[in-house]
Write an enzyme that holds these catalytic residues in place. Structure first.
Site, PDB file in Angstrom:
ATOM      1  NE  ARG A 271      -1.754   1.723   3.565  1.00 39.33           N
ATOM      2  CZ  ARG A 271      -1.641   1.427   4.865  1.00 39.33           C
ATOM      3  NH1 ARG A 271      -2.312   0.426   5.374  1.00 39.33           N
ATOM      4  NH2 ARG A 271      -0.829   2.129   5.632  1.00 39.33           N
ATOM      5  CG  HIS A 275      -6.025   2.517   6.577  1.00 39.42           C
ATOM      6  ND1 HIS A 275      -6.232   1.239   6.109  1.00 39.42           N
ATOM      7  CD2 HIS A 275      -7.160   2.873   7.235  1.00 39.42           C
ATOM      8  CE1 HIS A 275      -7.444   0.833   6.457  1.00 39.42           C
ATOM      9  NE2 HIS A 275      -8.023   1.800   7.137  1.00 39.42           N
ATOM     10  CE1 TYR A 284       1.340   2.134   8.418  1.00 40.91           C
ATOM     11  CE2 TYR A 284       0.306   3.810   9.807  1.00 40.91           C
ATOM     12  CZ  TYR A 284       0.343   3.081   8.632  1.00 40.91           C
ATOM     13  OH  TYR A 284      -0.605   3.304   7.670  1.00 40.91           O
TER      14      TYR A 284
END
Length: 386
Positions: A271, A275, A284
């Site tokens: 990805r 998100h 992260y």
């Protein structure tokens, strides 16, 4: 001394040696993800398929960027981008026949568009304007599923019902790696295998369930290995190799259609974007990780293959890019128009027969809307009197 009294004996005949009901070896995925582009096997790829994949990938990349921009402009409430995952999205749509069904997750708007749904209608749910935004039956595309993995049992139910009716239908259900941690994932795969339902499960392993990396979700060697525990084959594929994903999914669809039962496919991808627009991915993961995956870009992989085989030149590439720009311009123009919405549509098409709770809620909202209209009318009359 009787046999029961002899030391070291159990006093009964042991049962036959246990044997597995099926040989697990054929169900195991390959040790490495299956690849086609850039390998000797790519020589046999159909030129027409490669061109079709490329056109959809370029349009998909532009669609993702335009939808992300619309979110920043306030035209969408949220947009879960699939940038970097376009190969999975496009291959899932193209591997199906017209009579088959696609069951997408919330991130799979690109697959929905590649299946033939109007780009604006595919974004209507994410805009907050309607329950779904498109007619699921028209294109055989189930509603985008925001709850994780709930679309998987639905796909199994439809596929099983179709087989009982004698319909030649396969369901393909898409889910992220985070969805494999849900109970719905277990229930769907278990029933699909028991019923030998004609369904294909595509797991897009994009590295993170929001901010949770895969190694914090499962200790399995791969997500594809989970298939063995349910009694179905697991396939592992390079999720950025559009030709490989299309090949693996097409094989799984043919197997399901011929009565071979379900298949679990894990596509290893990444990805690239956060998100959603509400997420800060820098908390992260590192830019270096993203950069590594950018060098394995699904659009560039197909373009490199086409140019290497003399199937794409600059003029042809520009024509594809221009087509994608026209799509984006049309999407932008139509999304900039404010729709006329009826709040009472909240209660339409929820159930065939509205439940008592729905009727009560609808009456409550109608009373609030009538009161608001009366108040606005009074204010208008007062303003007119002044």
């Amino acid at each position: 001394m009787t046999v029961l009294e002899q030391p070291g004996t159990t006093g009964h005949t042991p049962p036959p040696a246990w044997q597995p009901r099926t040989d697990p070896a054929p169900l195991l995925p390959d040790a490495e993800p299956f690849r086609l582009l850039g390998t000797p096997d790519s020589d046999g790829l159909d030129a027409g398929l490669l061109r079709t994949l490329y056109r959809h990938l370029v349009r998909g990349r532009r669609y993702n960027r335009q939808a992300t921009a619309l979110t920043k402009q306030g035209r969408l409430a949220v947009y879960p981008s699939s940038t970097g995952q376009e190969a999975c999205e496009v291959a899932a749509a193209l591997a199906l026949e017209e009579r088959d069904w696609l069951f997408p997750s919330y991130r799979d708007t690109l697959a929905v568009v590649a299946r033939g749904v109007d780009p604006v209608e595919a974004l209507t749910l994410l805009r907050g304007d309607w329950h779904t935004g498109y007619d699921p039956v028209e294109h055989r595309v189930a509603p985008l599923s925001t709850p994780l993995a709930t679309q998987l049992p639905h796909a199994v139910g439809l596929a099983h019902a179709a087989r009982l009716r004698g319909d030649d239908v396969v369901a393909l259900a898409m889910v992220g790696d985070g969805g494999t941690s849900e109970g719905d994932f277990h229930e769907a795969l278990n029933f699909a295998a028991v019923w030998q339902a004609p369904v294909v499960f595509l797991v897009q392993n994009n590295g993170f369930a929001i901010s949770v990396p895969l190694d914090k979700q499962t200790a399995a060697p791969s997500l594809a290995h989970k298939a063995v525990g349910y009694g179905m084959p697991g396939r592992l594929v390079d999720g950025n190799d559009a030709a490989a994903v299309h090949s693996v999914l097409s094989d799984a669809v043919r197997r399901a259609r011929s009565g071979g039962g379900p298949t679990l496919v894990e596509a290893v991808t990444y990805r690239i974007d956060a998100h959603t627009n509400a997420d800060d991915a820098t908390r992260y993961r590192t830019d270096e990780q993203v950069e590594q995956w950018l060098r394995h870009d699904p659009v560039a992989l197909v373009e490199r293959e086409l140019r290497g085989r003399g199937l794409l030149d600059d003029d042809a590439a520009k024509a594809v890019a221009d087509d994608a720009e026209a799509m984006a311009a049309d999407l932008r123009e139509r999304m900039n128009a404010d729709p006329v919405l009826d709040p009472m549509d909240l209660f339409a098409h929820v159930y065939a027969e509205p439940t008592p709770q729905l009727r009560e809620q609808a009456e409550q909202l109608r009373a609030e809307l009538d009161a608001e209209a009366e108040t606005d009318g009074e204010h208008g009359r007062e303003a007119g009197a002044r």
